[in-house]
Design an enzyme around this catalytic site. Sequence first.
Site, PDB file in Angstrom:
ATOM      1  CE1 TYR A 163      13.059  31.888   3.822  1.00  0.00           C
ATOM      2  CE2 TYR A 163      12.107  29.716   4.213  1.00  0.00           C
ATOM      3  CZ  TYR A 163      12.442  30.752   3.353  1.00  0.00           C
ATOM      4  OH  TYR A 163      12.144  30.621   2.026  1.00  0.00           O
ATOM      5  CE  LYS A 218      -0.223  -0.217   5.033  1.00  0.00           C
ATOM      6  NZ  LYS A 218      -1.050  -0.630   6.195  1.00  0.00           N
TER       7      LYS A 218
HETATM    8  C1  LIG Z   1      -0.436  -1.736   6.802  1.00  0.00           C
HETATM    9  C2  LIG Z   1      -1.130  -2.985   7.118  1.00  0.00           C
HETATM   10  C3  LIG Z   1      -0.401  -4.177   7.324  1.00  0.00           C
HETATM   11  C4  LIG Z   1       1.100  -4.221   7.363  1.00  0.00           C
HETATM   12  O1  LIG Z   1       1.518  -3.955   8.672  1.00  0.00           O
HETATM   13  P1  LIG Z   1       3.082  -3.845   8.989  1.00  0.00           P
HETATM   14  O2  LIG Z   1       3.140  -3.587  10.442  1.00  0.00           O
HETATM   15  O3  LIG Z   1       3.557  -2.709   8.161  1.00  0.00           O
HETATM   16  O4  LIG Z   1       3.671  -5.142   8.577  1.00  0.00           O
HETATM   17  C5  LIG Z   1      -1.107  -5.347   7.519  1.00  0.00           C
HETATM   18  N1  LIG Z   1      -2.456  -5.342   7.527  1.00  0.00           N
HETATM   19  C6  LIG Z   1      -3.178  -4.232   7.354  1.00  0.00           C
HETATM   20  C7  LIG Z   1      -4.656  -4.290   7.384  1.00  0.00           C
HETATM   21  C8  LIG Z   1      -2.549  -3.005   7.148  1.00  0.00           C
HETATM   22  O5  LIG Z   1      -3.270  -1.895   6.995  1.00  0.00           O
END
Ligand SMILES: *Cc1c(COP(=O)(O)O)cnc(C)c1O
Length: 378
Positions: free
Chosen positions: A267, A49
């Site tokens: 700045y 993702k």
């Molecule tokens: C992001 C996510 C993961 C991955 O989790 P990690 O701690 O990054 O391995 C697994 N399941 C769901 C539903 C997620 O949103």
Amino acid sequence: MTDMNLVRSPARSRVGLAEAVVDLSVVRDNVQTIYKRLRPGTEVLAVVKADAFGHGAVQVARAAVEAGATWLGVARADEALQLRAAGLTVPILTWLYDATELVLLADIDVSVSTVSELNQVVSAPNVHNVQLKLDTGLHRGGSAPDQWIELTRAAAHYEALGAVRVRGIWSHLSHGDELDASHSRRQLELLRTGVTLARRAGLSPEVVHLANSSGAITLDAPDCNLVRIGAALFGIDEVDAGVRSPMRLVTKVAQVRRIRAGEGVSYGHDYTAPRDTTIALIPLGYADGIPRIAAGQASVLCRGVRMPVLGRITMDQFVVDAGELALEPGQPVTVFGDGSDGEPTAADWADWAGTIPHEIYCGLGARVPRRYVEGVQR
Ligand SMILES: *Cc1c(COP(=O)(O)O)cnc(C)c1O
């Protein structure tokens, strides 16, 4: 195929102003490292993702699949479609989508948490694979436990009619980043009950899954046959899993000049030089994901030396202190990497910014090109 000396040799550098170099062999190693820690028969769903936490979804997904991941997972419909368009054929699960997108998701598993979501899926033109999500305690989506029987019965009814196929049952950990698995074990108990009820309703899920990266290491879950691995692919290691960071954010010095004691930098002159010094301009800023709030503590690596950030980080650039070190414009700079050459890590930047490395990676801006290598020589 790859430029092995990118980081070390300015003469051969292909860096424009900056780039994020992603070593895909490290992603593969990380998948294999996780596999070694799993019960035999448990498979890896690679979570890619948010453009694989900023690393590039398609490239990371391919590497993960090459290393043995049998599933891919994404948050959103368009992320799933991007993977299919790139030719990835393994099953994909998405957990956030809009009913209007279902028509596009013919061969993507969609997560379902309520009977009304199930009805939307059933009304869509194509027959979908669904995975029913049970809330076992995170309270961020999923079926409320007291609606689970109704949901599983409705799903079994539709499945019998051929209107849907229930491929999986899943949940998500609330304390998955902790070494102590006691909370996760309670969630596993609830999921086990949920699966029993689902089978009683007539369902026979192919996959049952609960754990994220850290949970995959800390929670022994014989009920499950899949783990959802995100963070560990990118070397974010909360529980000593032994994974490494594949990304190196490199840039180069844009300008060098001397300033005198008493002169202010950037700045508002938050920083005033206590002595004459050499300063170097670094052509990255908060628009590229360098957290502005990190300014007081942050440093970068240049010529083997940590150079502290002076004054405010601005949208496109910041200034570091080179002290008495001779510097030239074009000198390579490592903003973060795996730390093996003494450079900061994304976890260091996260500490400096009061956040987690996930946010550092995801914040990396669109102006920073990603470049893929295999086994950068150090
Ligand atoms: C992001 C996510 C993961 C991955 O989790 P990690 O701690 O990054 O391995 C697994 N399941 C769901 C539903 C997620 O949103």
